[in-house]
Design an enzyme around this catalytic site. Structure first.
Site, PDB file in Angstrom:
ATOM      1  N   HIS A   1      -3.574  -5.166   0.261  1.00  0.00           N
ATOM      2  CA  HIS A   1      -3.114  -5.515   1.608  1.00  0.00           C
ATOM      3  C   HIS A   1      -3.100  -7.033   1.824  1.00  0.00           C
ATOM      4  O   HIS A   1      -4.006  -7.576   2.469  1.00  0.00           O
ATOM      5  CB  HIS A   1      -4.017  -4.857   2.669  1.00  0.00           C
ATOM      6  CG  HIS A   1      -3.711  -3.425   2.901  1.00  0.00           C
ATOM      7  ND1 HIS A   1      -2.721  -2.996   3.766  1.00  0.00           N
ATOM      8  CD2 HIS A   1      -4.252  -2.304   2.363  1.00  0.00           C
ATOM      9  CE1 HIS A   1      -2.667  -1.675   3.767  1.00  0.00           C
ATOM     10  NE2 HIS A   1      -3.591  -1.225   2.917  1.00  0.00           N
TER      11      HIS A   1
ATOM     12  N   GLU B   1      -1.375  -8.721   3.838  1.00  0.00           N
ATOM     13  CA  GLU B   1      -1.225  -9.092   5.266  1.00  0.00           C
ATOM     14  C   GLU B   1      -2.585  -9.299   5.941  1.00  0.00           C
ATOM     15  O   GLU B   1      -2.682 -10.041   6.918  1.00  0.00           O
ATOM     16  CB  GLU B   1      -0.377  -8.041   6.012  1.00  0.00           C
ATOM     17  CG  GLU B   1      -1.116  -6.801   6.499  1.00  0.00           C
ATOM     18  CD  GLU B   1      -1.469  -5.811   5.403  1.00  0.00           C
ATOM     19  OE1 GLU B   1      -1.124  -6.048   4.232  1.00  0.00           O
ATOM     20  OE2 GLU B   1      -2.105  -4.782   5.727  1.00  0.00           O
TER      21      GLU B   1
ATOM     22  N   CYS C   1       0.825  -1.212   0.000  1.00  0.00           N
ATOM     23  CA  CYS C   1       0.000   0.000   0.000  1.00  0.00           C
ATOM     24  C   CYS C   1       0.863   1.269   0.000  1.00  0.00           C
ATOM     25  O   CYS C   1       1.459   1.598  -1.016  1.00  0.00           O
ATOM     26  CB  CYS C   1      -1.000  -0.032   1.152  1.00  0.00           C
ATOM     27  SG  CYS C   1      -2.363   1.123   0.868  1.00  0.00           S
TER      28      CYS C   1
END
Ligand code: MN
Length: 245
Positions: free
Chosen positions: A219, A221, A115
């Protein structure tokens, strides 16, 4: 052999409404920490510091680097005046992360940018950003997703066939989440855009013919716990980190 150490850059937060209002805190979402652990790395948080020699010492202590998400990047760093839709910027973090990306380049440490991470990598290597996706001529997709489910996938990206990203993800198109309002404008020299949304927003960049530097606009994660595809991005970083010691 011991597991590779993966540095994760931090945010700073002025903590109001807590027991100690006015304290400035260094922090990162635990999703980044968990993803590195799950991928077989040792997570180490890297707080922003102003002294470049300390930043260099931080880098000497790690084998790989995650540039985490966060606030907007000051447009003066890529030669633009601030426009109306620019969000909050964090000068300390900007300054620190530009140093750390350049030091990582010098030391050839593998880097995964997420990001804000893709954006700071692009700026550090000489590229520019759209301060808001509304500036992009063909941008029609809502790139800041509005869902009640944090793990929800939101839009499609197509992957450049001849890319590291293709070898990691093993697919020509994937669904990703999307929590950004800025995006890469001019690609930094030496990079290739390796994922693009259906409305032509650059969603991944890779350094060409060099050590591993990959940025993604989504994203992973937030998804890695349940998605082996998204976890593979962190596994690749950990693998590169282990090979580059
Ligand atoms: Mn997006």
């Amino acid at each position: 052999m011991s597991k590779p150490v993966i540095g994760i850059t931090c945010n700073t937060l002025l903590a109001e409404g807590t027991l100690l209002p006015g304290m400035i805190r260094a922090f990162v979402s635990t999703d980044y920490i968990q993803s590195v652990v799950q991928a077989g790395g040792i997570p180490l948080l890297l707080p922003s510091v102003t002294d470049p020699t300390i930043a260099r010492s931080q880098l000497m202590a790690i084998d790989g680097l995650v540039m985490s998400g966060g606030p907007d990047i000051d447009p003066s760093l890529y030669g633009e005046e601030p426009l109306e839709k620019l969000g909050v910027v964090n000068p300390l973090r900007d300054e620190y992360e530009l140093v750390i990306v350049k030091e990582a380049a010098e030391l050839k440490k593998p880097v995964l940018g997420i990001c804000r991470g893709i954006q700071i990598i692009n700026v550090a290597y000489g590229g520019t950003l759209y301060q808001d996706v509304s500036q992009i001529p063909d941008c029609t997709i809502k790139h800041f997703q509005s869902t009640t489910q944090r793990e929800a996938l939101w839009h499609t990206v197509s992957i450049e066939p001849k890319s590291v990203l293709t070898t990691i993800l093993g697919q020509s198109a994937i669904r990703v989440n999307s929590y950004h309002h800025q995006a890469v404008k001019t690609l930094a020299p030496g990079f290739m855009a390796t994922a693009i949304s259906t409305d032509s927003v650059i969603e991944a960049i890779e350094l060409q013919n060099e050590h591993f530097v990959l940025g993604v606009q989504w994203h992973p994660e937030m998804l890695a716990e349940k998605s082996s595809t998204m976890l593979a991005l962190f596994e690749k970083l950990v693998c590169e980190a282990a090979n580059n010691r």
